[in-house]
Write a protein that holds these residues in place. Structure first.
Motif, PDB file in Angstrom:
ATOM      1  N   GLY A  64       0.823  -1.215   0.000  1.00 43.54           N
ATOM      2  CA  GLY A  64       0.000   0.000   0.000  1.00 43.54           C
ATOM      3  C   GLY A  64       0.850   1.255   0.000  1.00 43.54           C
ATOM      4  O   GLY A  64       0.551   2.217  -0.701  1.00 43.54           O
ATOM      5  N   LEU A  65       1.921   1.242   0.795  1.00 42.05           N
ATOM      6  CA  LEU A  65       2.834   2.382   0.798  1.00 42.05           C
ATOM      7  C   LEU A  65       3.492   2.546  -0.564  1.00 42.05           C
ATOM      8  O   LEU A  65       3.732   3.661  -1.024  1.00 42.05           O
ATOM      9  N   SER A  66       3.780   1.435  -1.221  1.00 38.94           N
ATOM     10  CA  SER A  66       4.371   1.474  -2.556  1.00 38.94           C
ATOM     11  C   SER A  66       3.415   2.117  -3.558  1.00 38.94           C
ATOM     12  O   SER A  66       3.812   2.977  -4.341  1.00 38.94           O
ATOM     13  N   ASP A  67       2.163   1.710  -3.527  1.00 44.83           N
ATOM     14  CA  ASP A  67       1.159   2.305  -4.420  1.00 44.83           C
ATOM     15  C   ASP A  67       0.987   3.791  -4.145  1.00 44.83           C
ATOM     16  O   ASP A  67       0.841   4.598  -5.056  1.00 44.83           O
ATOM     17  N   PHE A  68       1.008   4.161  -2.880  1.00 44.19           N
ATOM     18  CA  PHE A  68       0.762   5.541  -2.473  1.00 44.19           C
ATOM     19  C   PHE A  68       1.934   6.453  -2.809  1.00 44.19           C
ATOM     20  O   PHE A  68       1.753   7.571  -3.272  1.00 44.19           O
ATOM     21  N   SER A  69       3.168   5.967  -2.599  1.00 42.33           N
ATOM     22  CA  SER A  69       4.340   6.832  -2.725  1.00 42.33           C
ATOM     23  C   SER A  69       5.100   6.671  -4.033  1.00 42.33           C
ATOM     24  O   SER A  69       5.872   7.546  -4.403  1.00 42.33           O
ATOM     25  N   GLY A  70       4.911   5.541  -4.713  1.00 40.14           N
ATOM     26  CA  GLY A  70       5.667   5.297  -5.933  1.00 40.14           C
ATOM     27  C   GLY A  70       7.020   4.656  -5.673  1.00 40.14           C
ATOM     28  O   GLY A  70       7.782   4.411  -6.598  1.00 40.14           O
ATOM     29  N   ILE A  71       7.360   4.392  -4.425  1.00 44.33           N
ATOM     30  CA  ILE A  71       8.605   3.718  -4.064  1.00 44.33           C
ATOM     31  C   ILE A  71       8.326   2.222  -4.024  1.00 44.33           C
ATOM     32  O   ILE A  71       7.296   1.786  -3.503  1.00 44.33           O
ATOM     33  N   ASP A  72       9.248   1.424  -4.571  1.00 44.46           N
ATOM     34  CA  ASP A  72       9.051  -0.027  -4.629  1.00 44.46           C
ATOM     35  C   ASP A  72       8.761  -0.604  -3.250  1.00 44.46           C
ATOM     36  O   ASP A  72       9.314  -0.160  -2.238  1.00 44.46           O
ATOM     37  N   ALA A  73       7.918  -1.639  -3.229  1.00 46.68           N
ATOM     38  CA  ALA A  73       7.522  -2.267  -1.972  1.00 46.68           C
ATOM     39  C   ALA A  73       8.712  -2.891  -1.255  1.00 46.68           C
ATOM     40  O   ALA A  73       8.774  -2.880  -0.021  1.00 46.68           O
ATOM     41  N   TRP A  74       9.676  -3.440  -2.000  1.00 41.63           N
ATOM     42  CA  TRP A  74      10.823  -4.069  -1.334  1.00 41.63           C
ATOM     43  C   TRP A  74      11.633  -3.046  -0.552  1.00 41.63           C
ATOM     44  O   TRP A  74      12.217  -3.384   0.488  1.00 41.63           O
ATOM     45  N   LEU A  75      11.653  -1.788  -1.005  1.00 41.42           N
ATOM     46  CA  LEU A  75      12.354  -0.753  -0.248  1.00 41.42           C
ATOM     47  C   LEU A  75      11.626  -0.443   1.061  1.00 41.42           C
ATOM     48  O   LEU A  75      12.257  -0.204   2.089  1.00 41.42           O
ATOM     49  N   TRP A  76      10.299  -0.435   1.012  1.00 39.94           N
ATOM     50  CA  TRP A  76       9.527  -0.241   2.246  1.00 39.94           C
ATOM     51  C   TRP A  76       9.746  -1.411   3.194  1.00 39.94           C
ATOM     52  O   TRP A  76       9.891  -1.215   4.406  1.00 39.94           O
ATOM     53  N   ARG A  77       9.788  -2.631   2.664  1.00 41.24           N
ATOM     54  CA  ARG A  77      10.038  -3.798   3.512  1.00 41.24           C
ATOM     55  C   ARG A  77      11.412  -3.718   4.159  1.00 41.24           C
ATOM     56  O   ARG A  77      11.581  -4.030   5.345  1.00 41.24           O
ATOM     57  N   LEU A  78      12.405  -3.295   3.374  1.00 42.26           N
ATOM     58  CA  LEU A  78      13.756  -3.134   3.898  1.00 42.26           C
ATOM     59  C   LEU A  78      13.784  -2.070   4.993  1.00 42.26           C
ATOM     60  O   LEU A  78      14.412  -2.255   6.043  1.00 42.26           O
ATOM     61  N   ALA A  79      13.090  -0.958   4.779  1.00 38.50           N
ATOM     62  CA  ALA A  79      13.053   0.112   5.774  1.00 38.50           C
ATOM     63  C   ALA A  79      12.413  -0.372   7.072  1.00 38.50           C
ATOM     64  O   ALA A  79      12.939  -0.094   8.166  1.00 38.50           O
ATOM     65  N   PHE A  80      11.314  -1.086   6.993  1.00 44.94           N
ATOM     66  CA  PHE A  80      10.676  -1.606   8.208  1.00 44.94           C
ATOM     67  C   PHE A  80      11.577  -2.616   8.904  1.00 44.94           C
ATOM     68  O   PHE A  80      11.672  -2.636  10.137  1.00 44.94           O
ATOM     69  N   ALA A  81      12.273  -3.468   8.136  1.00 41.49           N
ATOM     70  CA  ALA A  81      13.181  -4.450   8.728  1.00 41.49           C
ATOM     71  C   ALA A  81      14.341  -3.756   9.429  1.00 41.49           C
ATOM     72  O   ALA A  81      14.719  -4.132  10.553  1.00 41.49           O
ATOM     73  N   LEU A  82      14.913  -2.736   8.788  1.00 44.96           N
ATOM     74  CA  LEU A  82      16.010  -1.999   9.419  1.00 44.96           C
ATOM     75  C   LEU A  82      15.550  -1.279  10.682  1.00 44.96           C
ATOM     76  O   LEU A  82      16.261  -1.268  11.695  1.00 44.96           O
ATOM     77  N   MET A  83      14.360  -0.670  10.634  1.00 48.17           N
ATOM     78  CA  MET A  83      13.834  -0.006  11.835  1.00 48.17           C
ATOM     79  C   MET A  83      13.597  -1.017  12.946  1.00 48.17           C
ATOM     80  O   MET A  83      13.799  -0.722  14.118  1.00 48.17           O
ATOM     81  N   PHE A  84      13.183  -2.237  12.589  1.00 47.74           N
ATOM     82  CA  PHE A  84      12.967  -3.270  13.595  1.00 47.74           C
ATOM     83  C   PHE A  84      14.290  -3.695  14.219  1.00 47.74           C
ATOM     84  O   PHE A  84      14.413  -3.800  15.440  1.00 47.74           O
ATOM     85  N   ILE A  85      15.295  -3.906  13.379  1.00 48.95           N
ATOM     86  CA  ILE A  85      16.600  -4.362  13.865  1.00 48.95           C
ATOM     87  C   ILE A  85      17.294  -3.273  14.689  1.00 48.95           C
ATOM     88  O   ILE A  85      17.910  -3.563  15.718  1.00 48.95           O
ATOM     89  N   LEU A  86      17.173  -2.028  14.268  1.00 53.55           N
ATOM     90  CA  LEU A  86      17.907  -0.939  14.910  1.00 53.55           C
ATOM     91  C   LEU A  86      17.204  -0.328  16.124  1.00 53.55           C
ATOM     92  O   LEU A  86      17.759   0.549  16.758  1.00 53.55           O
ATOM     93  N   GLY A  87      16.040  -0.742  16.441  1.00 57.75           N
ATOM     94  CA  GLY A  87      15.418  -0.165  17.622  1.00 57.75           C
ATOM     95  C   GLY A  87      14.045  -0.703  17.930  1.00 57.75           C
ATOM     96  O   GLY A  87      13.442  -0.338  18.924  1.00 57.75           O
ATOM     97  N   GLY A  88      13.521  -1.523  17.063  1.00 59.30           N
ATOM     98  CA  GLY A  88      12.219  -2.110  17.332  1.00 59.30           C
ATOM     99  C   GLY A  88      11.026  -1.302  16.859  1.00 59.30           C
ATOM    100  O   GLY A  88       9.892  -1.772  16.934  1.00 59.30           O
ATOM    101  N   THR A  89      11.253  -0.088  16.378  1.00 52.81           N
ATOM    102  CA  THR A  89      10.120   0.751  15.974  1.00 52.81           C
ATOM    103  C   THR A  89       9.463   0.257  14.688  1.00 52.81           C
ATOM    104  O   THR A  89       8.299   0.549  14.449  1.00 52.81           O
TER     105      THR A  89
END
Length: 116
Positions: A64-89
Motif C-alpha cells: 500500500g505504501l508502494s502504491d501511495f508513494s511510488g517507491i518499490d515495496a521491497w524498499l519499504w520492507r527493507l526500511a521496516f526491517a532496518l527499523m525493527f533491527i535498529l530499535g524495534g520501531t
C-alpha cells in the motif's frame, strides 16, 4: 445557470452592443476555461493510503505504501526491517499501520458462501 445559457447571454450582450468583440472573446474564454484544481491538503491526500490486497506478504502495508508513494515495496520492507533491527520501531509502526490503514476495496472479493 448552465454553460449554454451563459454563452447565450454573452451572445445577446454582444449583439446589443453591451460587449465589444474583445470583451466577448475574453468572457467566452473565461467561461470555457476549466476551473483550476486546488491542491490537496496533506491530510486529505493521506486519505488515499490503503493496504494492498495484491502486493502483500503479511498485512499489505508495504504494498500500500508502494502504491501511495511510488517507491518499490521491497524498499519499504527493507526500511521496516532496518527499523525493527535498529530499535524495534519498525514492528510497532507496521502493526499500527496494519490496524489503522484500511484495506483497498477494488481488489478484494468476499469468499462465496456455499449452500449446505
Amino acid at each position: 445557470m448552465t454553460l449554454a445559457h451563459e454563452l447565450e447571454n454573452l451572445e445577446q450582450m454582444r449583439n446589443r452592443g453591451a460587449l465589444s468583440e474583445v470583451e466577448f472573446a475574453q468572457a467566452k474564454a473565461r467561461l470555457l476555461q476549466p476551473a483550476p484544481v486546488a491542491p490537496l491538503s496533506r491530510a486529505s491526500s493521506l486519505n488515499g493510503l490503503r493496504r494492498s490486497t495484491t502486493d502483500r506478504w503479511l498485512g499489505g502495508v508495504c504494498g500500500g505504501l508502494s502504491d501511495f508513494s511510488g517507491i518499490d515495496a521491497w524498499l519499504w520492507r527493507l526500511a521496516f526491517a532496518l527499523m525493527f533491527i535498529l530499535g524495534g520501531t519498525g514492528l510497532l509502526l507496521y502493526v499500527l499501520m496494519w490496524i489503522l490503514v484500511p484495506l483497498e476495496s477494488h481488489g478484494y472479493q468476499a469468499p462465496a458462501s456455499h449452500p449446505h
